[in-house]
Design a protein around this motif. Structure first.
Motif, PDB file in Angstrom:
ATOM      1  N   VAL A   1      61.938  80.756  23.708  1.00  0.00           N
ATOM      2  CA  VAL A   1      62.642  81.767  22.907  1.00  0.00           C
ATOM      3  C   VAL A   1      64.088  81.926  23.384  1.00  0.00           C
ATOM      4  O   VAL A   1      64.980  82.173  22.577  1.00  0.00           O
ATOM      5  N   THR A   2      64.311  81.792  24.670  1.00  0.00           N
ATOM      6  CA  THR A   2      65.651  82.070  25.215  1.00  0.00           C
ATOM      7  C   THR A   2      66.510  80.825  25.368  1.00  0.00           C
ATOM      8  O   THR A   2      67.677  80.938  25.726  1.00  0.00           O
TER       9      THR A   2
ATOM     10  N   ILE B   1      66.045  83.312  14.134  1.00  0.00           N
ATOM     11  CA  ILE B   1      67.339  82.857  14.691  1.00  0.00           C
ATOM     12  C   ILE B   1      68.497  83.292  13.784  1.00  0.00           C
ATOM     13  O   ILE B   1      69.587  83.607  14.261  1.00  0.00           O
TER      14      ILE B   1
ATOM     15  N   VAL C   1      66.843  78.213  22.898  1.00  0.00           N
ATOM     16  CA  VAL C   1      66.822  77.469  21.635  1.00  0.00           C
ATOM     17  C   VAL C   1      68.032  76.527  21.591  1.00  0.00           C
ATOM     18  O   VAL C   1      69.145  76.898  21.996  1.00  0.00           O
TER      19      VAL C   1
ATOM     20  N   TRP D   1      61.940  89.802  18.800  1.00  0.00           N
ATOM     21  CA  TRP D   1      62.075  88.356  19.039  1.00  0.00           C
ATOM     22  C   TRP D   1      63.544  87.949  18.941  1.00  0.00           C
ATOM     23  O   TRP D   1      64.070  87.211  19.767  1.00  0.00           O
ATOM     24  N   SER D   2      64.224  88.439  17.893  1.00  0.00           N
ATOM     25  CA  SER D   2      65.635  88.078  17.687  1.00  0.00           C
ATOM     26  C   SER D   2      66.511  88.646  18.792  1.00  0.00           C
ATOM     27  O   SER D   2      67.441  87.992  19.265  1.00  0.00           O
TER      28      SER D   2
ATOM     29  N   ASN E   1      66.200  86.595  21.901  1.00  0.00           N
ATOM     30  CA  ASN E   1      66.960  85.345  21.786  1.00  0.00           C
ATOM     31  C   ASN E   1      68.459  85.606  21.871  1.00  0.00           C
ATOM     32  O   ASN E   1      69.171  84.957  22.637  1.00  0.00           O
TER      33      ASN E   1
ATOM     34  N   THR F   1      61.937  80.211  12.240  1.00  0.00           N
ATOM     35  CA  THR F   1      63.234  79.965  12.865  1.00  0.00           C
ATOM     36  C   THR F   1      64.366  80.460  11.976  1.00  0.00           C
ATOM     37  O   THR F   1      65.337  81.048  12.450  1.00  0.00           O
TER      38      THR F   1
ATOM     39  N   LEU G   1      60.492  77.530  17.142  1.00  0.00           N
ATOM     40  CA  LEU G   1      61.944  77.690  17.247  1.00  0.00           C
ATOM     41  C   LEU G   1      62.691  76.398  17.537  1.00  0.00           C
ATOM     42  O   LEU G   1      63.915  76.391  17.615  1.00  0.00           O
TER      43      LEU G   1
END
Lengths: 277, 181
Positions: A56-57, A240, A59, A114-115, A118, A236, A228
Motif C-alpha cells: 500500500v505504501t 490511488i 505503489v 486506504w488512500s 498511501n 487502484t 495496487l
C-alpha cells in the motif's frame, strides 16, 4: 565373482521425481491459499502484515502516473473530493497538519483510510496500523484503523482520530477545536479530512470516501493491497486516484516538499486543478 | 557389470581412475548452457523494459498480467530500486559459467568435476527457493502471473533438475581425492 553393488538411493530417479512432486505440491498449496475466501473478522485488531503495508505504501510511480485522477467503475473521471476552505490554519510545530476524523464502522472512512495511508506515506511513515472492517451491517469492508497507529514525517503532521469503534461506541474523543471543525466544515459526517485548514473533503459531487467504496466489497486486505500493482484495476483507480488528490492538496501546503512526492508531472497537474478560495 | 552412466563406477577399487566423459555428460552441460543463455536473454529483456519504461510484450488482463507483476512492489529487490531481474541475470550468468567451467575441465582432463557439479546443484537450490517465493508472490499476493517470469521459473527448475541429474552420474564422493577441480 564380484557381486554387483547396489546403487545408492540418491543416484536413482527418486530425487528427480521427488523434486518435481514437491514443487507441484507447493504450487498447489499456493493456489489453495490464493483461493481462500476473503479475510475474516478474526483478523480485526491484529497488526497489518508488513507485506500489505509495503504494497500500500510503495505503489510504483508508473502506476501512480497511469492512474492520475483515477476513474469510477463506470469509466468516468473520479470527481475531486477536495474543496478549498477558509478554516483556521491547522499546524503542528509549524508543519501543516492533516486531520482525519472518522469511525471504524463507517465504510466511507474505510475506503478513505486506504488512500490516506498511501498518500501520507509519500511524506512520512506509518506504524502500528491494525486491520479493521466496517460494520457488518455497513458493507463489512476490509480496511485499516488509525486507532493505535503512529505517523512521523519531517514535512507534515497527521492526526487520525477514530471517534467511534466498529460498533459505533465512543472510541477516541475530539477536543473542542476538532469538534468545532467537524460540525462547521464537516457537517458532522464521517470521514472528515482537513488539510492544514486549506482543503477539506466533501466537495460537490464527490464520494464521501473519496471514491466508490463498492470496489472494495468482498475483497480481503490482501486482495486490495495486491491490486495496487495493476493500474487498470478498479480498486487502484479509486484508491490511488483519491490518494493523488490528497497528495496534491498536501503538496500545496508543504510548498511542494518533498520533491519526490510533489514534483511529479501527475501531482503537478492535479495541483493546478485544485480549487482556490 | 557396466555402469549406467559410463563414468566412474559408483563402488569398487579405490585406485580405479575416473572414467572418461560420456557423450551424455556433454549433452547435460550443453543443456545447462543453453538454459542459462535463454534465462539471461529473458532477464536482459525484462531489465531493459524496466529501465526504458516501455510496455512488455505480453498479456495484460485477467490472471495472466505481466505488467501487474513487473510493476508491483515485489518487482524490485526489497529496500532498493534494483529490479529483481538483475539478480536473475546474475544467477543465469553464474549458472552458465559453472557449466562452461565444468565443460572446460572435462575437455582438458576427461574427468567430470564433482566440486563443480555440487556447486551447480547448490546454485540450483538457491534458484529454486527463490522461484518458489516468486511464484508465491504471483499466486497469493498479486493474483497474477507473468509469462516471461514463468518462463524464467521453468528454466530455473530445469537447471536444478539437470544439475541434480549430473551430480547423480558423477563419480562416487568416496573418490573425491581424484577430483582436483
Amino acid at each position: 565373482m564380484q557381486q554387483q553393488a547396489r546403487r545408492p538411493w540418491w543416484r536413482g530417479p527418486a530425487p528427480l521425481i521427488g523434486t518435481v512432486v514437491v514443487v507441484l505440491i507447493v504450487i498447489g498449496v499456493f493456489i489453495f491459499v490464493a483461493n481462500q475466501p476473503s479475510g475474516s473478522s478474526a483478523s480485526i485488531g491484529q497488526p497489518v502484515a508488513a507485506s500489505i503495508v509495503r504494497e500500500v505504501t510503495n505503489v510504483s510511480p508508473s502506476v501512480i502516473a497511469a492512474v492520475g485522477v483515477g476513474k469510477l467503475p463506470d469509466g468516468t473521471t473520479l470527481p475531486n473530493p477536495y474543496r478549498a476552505i477558509s478554516g483556521p490554519a491547522l499546524t503542528t510545530n509549524g508543519r501543516p497538519q492533516v486531520l482525519y476524523i472518522g469511525g471504524e464502522f463507517c465504510p466511507y472512512c474505510g475506503a478513505d483510510r486506504w488512500s490516506l495511508v498511501n498518500a501520507l506515506s509519500r511524506f512520512g511513515t506509518f506504524s502500528g496500523l491494525h486491520y479493521m472492517r466496517s460494520a457488518v451491517t455497513d458493507g463489512d469492508i476490509a480496511t485499516v484503523t488509525f486507532h493505535g497507529s503512529h505517523y512521523t514525517s519531517p514535512y507534515i503532521d497527521f492526526v487520525g482520530i477514530e471517534n467511534e469503534d466498529r460498533n459505533q461506541n465512543q472510541l477516541e474523543p475530539l477536543n473542542n477545536q476538532q469538534q468545532q471543525l467537524l460540525s462547521t466544515l464537516g457537517g458532522n459526517g464521517y470521514p472528515f479530512v482537513d488539510i492544514a485548514g486549506q482543503y477539506a473533503n466533501g466537495a460537490p459531487n464527490s464520494y464521501p470516501g473519496g471514491y466508490d467504496q463498492s470496489v472494495l466489497s468482498g475483497k480481503s486486505w490482501s486482495q486490495i493491497a495486491g491490486a495496487l500493482s495493476n493500474a487498470n484495476d478498479p480498486i487502484t483507480q479509486g484508491l490511488i486516484g483519491n490518494a493523488n488528490y490528497i497528495t496534491a492538496a498536501v503538496c500545496k501546503t508543504t510548498h511542494d516538499k518533498p520533491a519526490s512526492a510533489c514534483k511529479t508531472a501527475t501531482i503537478q497537474h492535479i495541483e493546478q486543478q485544485l480549487p482556490t478560495k | 557389470m557396466a555402469q549406467r552412466t559410463g563414468q566412474t563406477p559408483a563402488t569398487g577399487d579405490r585406485n580405479q581412475q575416473p572414467a572418461r566423459v560420456s557423450m551424455r555428460g556433454g549433452r547435460d552441460l550443453s543443456a545447462l548452457v543453453v538454459m542459462a543463455l535463454l534465462g539471461l536473454g529473458i532477464s536482459i529483456y525484462l531489465t531493459t523494459v524496466h529501465y526504458a519504461h516501455v510496455r512488455l510484450v505480453c498479456s495484460a488482463g485477467g490472471i495472466v498480467n505481466c505488467t501487474q507483476v513487473t510493476t508491483s512492489v515485489y518487482s524490485v529487490v526489497p529496500g532498493t530500486k534494483i529490479p529483481i531481474t538483475i539478480p536473475g541475470m546474475l544467477w543465469f550468468l553464474v549458472s552458465g559459467g559453472l557449466a562452461l567451467a565444468a565443460w572446460r575441465v572435462q575437455a582438458r582432463t576427461g574427468i567430470a568435476s564433482m566440486r563443480l557439479g555440487l556447486a551447480h546443484l547448490a546454485w540450483g537450490v538457491i534458484g529454486l527457493i527463490t522461484v518458489l517465493y516468486l511464484v508465491y508472490v504471483e499466486l497469493v499476493r498479486l493474483h497474477a502471473i507473468c509469462e516471461w517470469c514463468s518462463a524464467v521459473h521453468v528454466l530455473t527448475l530445469l537447471t536444478f533438475l539437470v544439475a541434480l541429474y549430473r551430480v547423480q552420474r558423477l563419480p562416487d564422493p568416496s573418490h573425491a581425492a581424484d577430483d582436483k577441480y
